[in-house]
Enzyme design. Structure first.
Site, PDB file in Angstrom:
ATOM      1  N   LYS A 175      -1.134  -9.030   8.278  1.00  0.00           N
ATOM      2  CA  LYS A 175      -1.504 -10.027   7.257  1.00  0.00           C
ATOM      3  C   LYS A 175      -0.361 -11.025   7.048  1.00  0.00           C
ATOM      4  CE  LYS A 175      -4.756  -6.975   4.877  1.00  0.00           C
ATOM      5  NZ  LYS A 175      -5.037  -6.097   3.716  1.00  0.00           N
TER       6      LYS A 175
ATOM      7  N   GLN B  68      -2.057  -3.756  -1.447  1.00  0.00           N
ATOM      8  CA  GLN B  68      -2.662  -2.993  -0.357  1.00  0.00           C
ATOM      9  C   GLN B  68      -3.112  -1.621  -0.857  1.00  0.00           C
ATOM     10  OE1 GLN B  68      -3.356  -4.239   2.653  1.00  0.00           O
ATOM     11  NE2 GLN B  68      -4.203  -2.322   3.435  1.00  0.00           N
TER      12      GLN B  68
ATOM     13  N   ASP C 216      -8.556 -10.611  -2.552  1.00  0.00           N
ATOM     14  CA  ASP C 216      -9.372  -9.559  -1.939  1.00  0.00           C
ATOM     15  C   ASP C 216     -10.811  -9.584  -2.477  1.00  0.00           C
ATOM     16  OD1 ASP C 216      -8.126  -7.901   0.011  1.00  0.00           O
ATOM     17  OD2 ASP C 216      -6.774  -7.120  -1.524  1.00  0.00           O
TER      18      ASP C 216
HETATM   19  N1  GUN Z   1      -7.096  -1.329   2.365  1.00  0.00           N
HETATM   20  C1  GUN Z   1      -8.018  -1.331   3.352  1.00  0.00           C
HETATM   21  N2  GUN Z   1      -8.614  -2.527   3.443  1.00  0.00           N
HETATM   22  C2  GUN Z   1      -8.063  -3.314   2.501  1.00  0.00           C
HETATM   23  C3  GUN Z   1      -8.245  -4.657   2.128  1.00  0.00           C
HETATM   24  O1  GUN Z   1      -9.076  -5.408   2.646  1.00  0.00           O
HETATM   25  N3  GUN Z   1      -7.452  -5.110   1.113  1.00  0.00           N
HETATM   26  C4  GUN Z   1      -6.556  -4.313   0.492  1.00  0.00           C
HETATM   27  N4  GUN Z   1      -5.846  -4.843  -0.503  1.00  0.00           N
HETATM   28  N5  GUN Z   1      -6.347  -3.058   0.813  1.00  0.00           N
HETATM   29  C5  GUN Z   1      -7.105  -2.558   1.822  1.00  0.00           C
END
Ligand code: GUN
Length: 284
Positions: free
Chosen positions: A53, A97, A120
C-alpha cells in the site's frame, strides 16, 4: 475457455490515471495528498499488505505516513495515534490495518477515524450511506470487483449474483454494490443449505470466504462470471477460493489469484484517498 480479467493491468491503468489527478491536486492546493497507515504488531500478511500500500501511495505521487506500533501497544496508545491523525488537517486518509492485536477493540479504534478520512469505507456512516445509495467511501475490495466487471462491459442488470461470504469488509458491501447494479443478489455463508446449487444458479459468482479451491467446476453455471476474492496461503503458494484450472473451462470470465482482485484493492484505496482529499476540499 474463460477470458481472464487481469486485475494487475487494470490496477496499473487506474494508478497511472490517478498520477495525473494527484499532481493536478498538488498544483491547485500547494500540498500533497497524504495517506496515513497504522500497523500494530507483526502479522506477516499485514506487513506485506502495508508495504504494498505504501509503495503504491508513493507511486501515484501521494505522501505516505506510516506508524508501526509494537504488538504490545495499549489501546490508549493506538487511540492517541489515530486521534492525532484525525486532528491533522494535512492528513486526507487514515488506514488502520486489520486485524489489530486481540487486546485492542477494533471498533473502538476505527470509530476514532473521521468519516471523511475513512479511506477503507469501514465506518458505520460510510456503510450506512452505501446502503441508502448516498455519497460515501466504498470499501476497497468490493469497489475493485465492480471496476473489474465494468472494465469488461459485463451486463449486470437483472443477473443472478451470488456472493459467498458475509464479512463486513467484503461480502456485505459486495452484495449492496451488486444490488445497486440491479442484480438479484444472494449472500451465502457457513450456514447456507445447498450452497453448491445456489452457486450453480449464479450468472455472477463472487467468492470471499478464504478457503483454498472451495469453488469447484461443478458449482459453476456454464458461462458464469467468476470473481475470486480469496487470498489463501498454502504450501503450494498463494491460492484463491476458486479451483481456477477447472473453473476457467466453464466460466465466461474469471479473475486469477494472484493478479486479480488483490492489486485492485490497492488501486481503489488510492482512488478513495483521492476522493477523500477532494471531498475535504469541497470539490467532487
Ligand atoms: N485487512 C485485510 N484487508 C484489509 C483492508 O482492506 N483494509 C484494512 N485496513 N485492513 C485490512
Amino acid at each position: 475457455m474463460a477470458k481472464i480479467i487481469d486485475g494487475k493491468a487494470l490496477s496499473q491503468k487506474i494508478k497511472d490515471e490517478l498520477k495525473q489527478k494527484v499532481s493536478d491536486f498538488e498544483q491547485k492546493f500547494g500540498r500533497k495528498i497524504t495517506l496515513a497507515v497504522v500497523l500494530v504488531g507483526e502479522n506477516p500478511a499485514s506487513q506485506v499488505y502495508v508495504r504494498n500500500k505504501i509503495k503504491a501511495t508513493e507511486y501515484v505521487g501521494m505522501k505516505s505516513l506510516s506508524f508501526y506500533m509494537p504488538e504490545n501497544s495499549t489501546e490508549e496508545e493506538v487511540s492517541q495515534t489515530v486521534l492525532s491523525l484525525a486532528k491533522d488537517d494535512g492528513v486526507d486518509g487514515i488506514l488502520v490495518q486489520l486485524p489489530l492485536p486481540k487486546h485492542i477493540n477494533e471498533t473502538k479504534i476505527l470509530n476514532l477515524i473521521p468519516a471523511d478520512k475513512d479511506v477503507d469505507g469501514f465506518l458505520a456512516q460510510n456503510v450506512g450511506n452505501l446502503l441508502l445509495g448516498e455519497p460515501c467511501t466504498i470499501a476497497c475490495t468490493p469497489f475493485g470487483v465492480i471496476k473489474m466487471l465494468q472494465s469488461q462491459n459485463i451486463e449486470l442488470s437483472g443477473k443472478n449474483a451470488v456472493v459467498i461470504g458475509r464479512s463486513n469488509i467484503v461480502g456485505k458491501p459486495m452484495a449492496l454494490l451488486l444490488l445497486k447494479e440491479n442484480c438479484t443478489v444472494t449472500v451465502c455463508h457457513s450456514k447456507t443449505k445447498n450452497l453448491s446449487e445456489v452457486c450453480k444458479n449464479a450468472d455472477i459468482l463472487v467468492s470471499a470466504i478464504g478457503r483454498p479451491k472451495f469453488v469447484t467446476a461443478d458449482m459453476v453455471k456454464q458461462d458464469a462470471v467468476v470473481i475470486d476474492v480469496g487470498i489463501n496461503r498454502t504450501e503450494q503458494g498463494l491460492v484463491g477460493d476458486v479451483d481456477f484450472e477447472n473453473v476457467k473451462e466453464i466460466a465466461s470470465y474469471i479473475s486469477p489469484v494472484p493478479g486479480g482482485v488483490g492489486p485492485m484493492t490497492i488501486a481503489m484505496l488510492l482512488e478513495n484517498t483521492y476522493l477523500c482529499a477532494l471531498r475535504r476540499n469541497n470539490i467532487e
